[in-house]
Scaffold this motif. Structure first.
Motif, PDB file in Angstrom:
ATOM      1  N   PHE A 228       1.076  -1.333   0.294  1.00 27.38           N
ATOM      2  CA  PHE A 228      -0.012  -0.234   0.226  1.00 27.38           C
ATOM      3  C   PHE A 228       0.795   0.937  -0.229  1.00 27.38           C
ATOM      4  O   PHE A 228       2.045   1.759   1.039  1.00 27.38           O
ATOM      5  N   GLY A 236      -5.313   3.172  -2.736  1.00 30.38           N
ATOM      6  CA  GLY A 236      -5.984   2.411  -2.303  1.00 30.38           C
ATOM      7  C   GLY A 236      -4.911   1.405  -3.746  1.00 30.38           C
ATOM      8  O   GLY A 236      -4.864  -0.133  -3.426  1.00 30.38           O
ATOM      9  N   GLY A 240      -4.891  -2.117  -1.512  1.00 28.13           N
ATOM     10  CA  GLY A 240      -5.539  -1.268  -0.231  1.00 28.13           C
ATOM     11  C   GLY A 240      -5.284  -2.246   1.728  1.00 28.13           C
ATOM     12  O   GLY A 240      -5.276  -2.900   1.354  1.00 28.13           O
TER      13      GLY A 240
END
Length: 282
Positions: A228, A236, A240
């Protein structure tokens, strides 16, 4: 908080409280059952640091430690910092700032020396280095491998793991051999953004279902990650913060309890010396 019955570690993600979601992303992770994080500093230039000396990276590392402190206020387990110099910096230095490959190498090694001070002081868990995952000149490739080897030497000297960003590959025995030659066990070298299997270092498997199926069936040590990036322009990306706990639930439902213990308890202990069970709060 949704608890999954085991610790849940995301082995590689970034947090940027100044520009992006920061602790809000950690809350999403925790809400779905995530308990532990390894937070890697963002590339220095993403935080506005155009380093001239190794000391210039210190501000990047301190900012990462601040994000980790905020995460620790939220998690039922805990977060640890992983600090280093992104291998893509070599291209920024040589192509955009006029550095020779050798001068870029020396600056990046100096940045790693600064990161190692944090490890030595107990303020960081591991180092991060690597080499470009894209085509570069032979001189830049050689310089990048010198930086990577320096990181491995620092890992041996400071008794810590080294996370690597490298080209996509399921065979990195050359790097494993370099680590062993410097006194760092190959299992303490981690390839971030790995496929389901890897010869040489320990794979940190991107938490896509197809890669994870390969990893759990292989029965070898592995970790799970999202990478991430916490970038407001790319919400995202890459995966995510909810992904790892969701994948753990899926794999537990599929009957892979032993594989999940491998990824979230046994391998973290083997690679980093951390105990994800003992660090769980009530």
């Amino acid at each position: 908080m949704d608890e999954l019955g085991i610790p849940v570690l995301d082995n590689h993600l970034h947090l940027d409280p100044r520009h992006a979601r920061g602790v809000d992303a950690v809350e999403d992770f925790a809400r779905l059952g995530g308990t532990h994080l390894l937070v890697v500093n963002k590339p220095s230039w993403h935080l506005g640091v155009e380093a001239e000396t190794g000391e210039d990276f210190r501000a990047v590392f301190e900012e990462t430690l601040g994000a980790v402190a905020e995460a620790n206020e939220v998690l039922r387990g805990r977060a640890w910092p992983v600090l280093g110099v992104h291998p893509g910096l070599v291209t920024r230095l040589t192509d955009e700032r006029g550095f020779s490959p050798e001068d870029a190498r020396d600056l990046m090694c100096a940045g790693l020396d600064t990161a190692a001070e944090f490890v030595d002081e107990g303020r960081a868990l591991a180092l991060k280095s690597g080499r470009p995952h894209y085509e570069v000149s032979e001189a830049v490739w050689d310089a990048s491998n010198d930086v990577l080897k320096h990181a491995l030497s620092l890992g041996a000297e400071h008794d810590c793991a080294v996370q690597l960003h490298t080209e996509a590959s399921e065979e990195l025995t050359d790097i494993a051999d370099w680590a062993e030659a410097r006194g760092l066990p190959a299992e303490n070298v981690v390839k971030h953004y790995a496929a389901g299997t890897l010869r040489g270092p320990t794979p940190s498997v991107m938490s896509e279902k197809d890669r994870l199926r390969v990893a759990v069936e292989a029965g070898e040590p592995f970790l799970m990650e999202t990478d991430f990036v916490d970038d407001p322009d790319r919400p995202g990306a890459v995966l995510g913060p909810k992904t790892v706990p969701r994948r753990v639930r899926w794999l537990l439902d599929e009957g892979y309890e032993d594989a999940m213990r491998n990824a979230h308890v046994e391998t973290p202990k083997r690679v980093y010396g951390i105990d994800t069970e003992a660090t769980l709060g009530d």
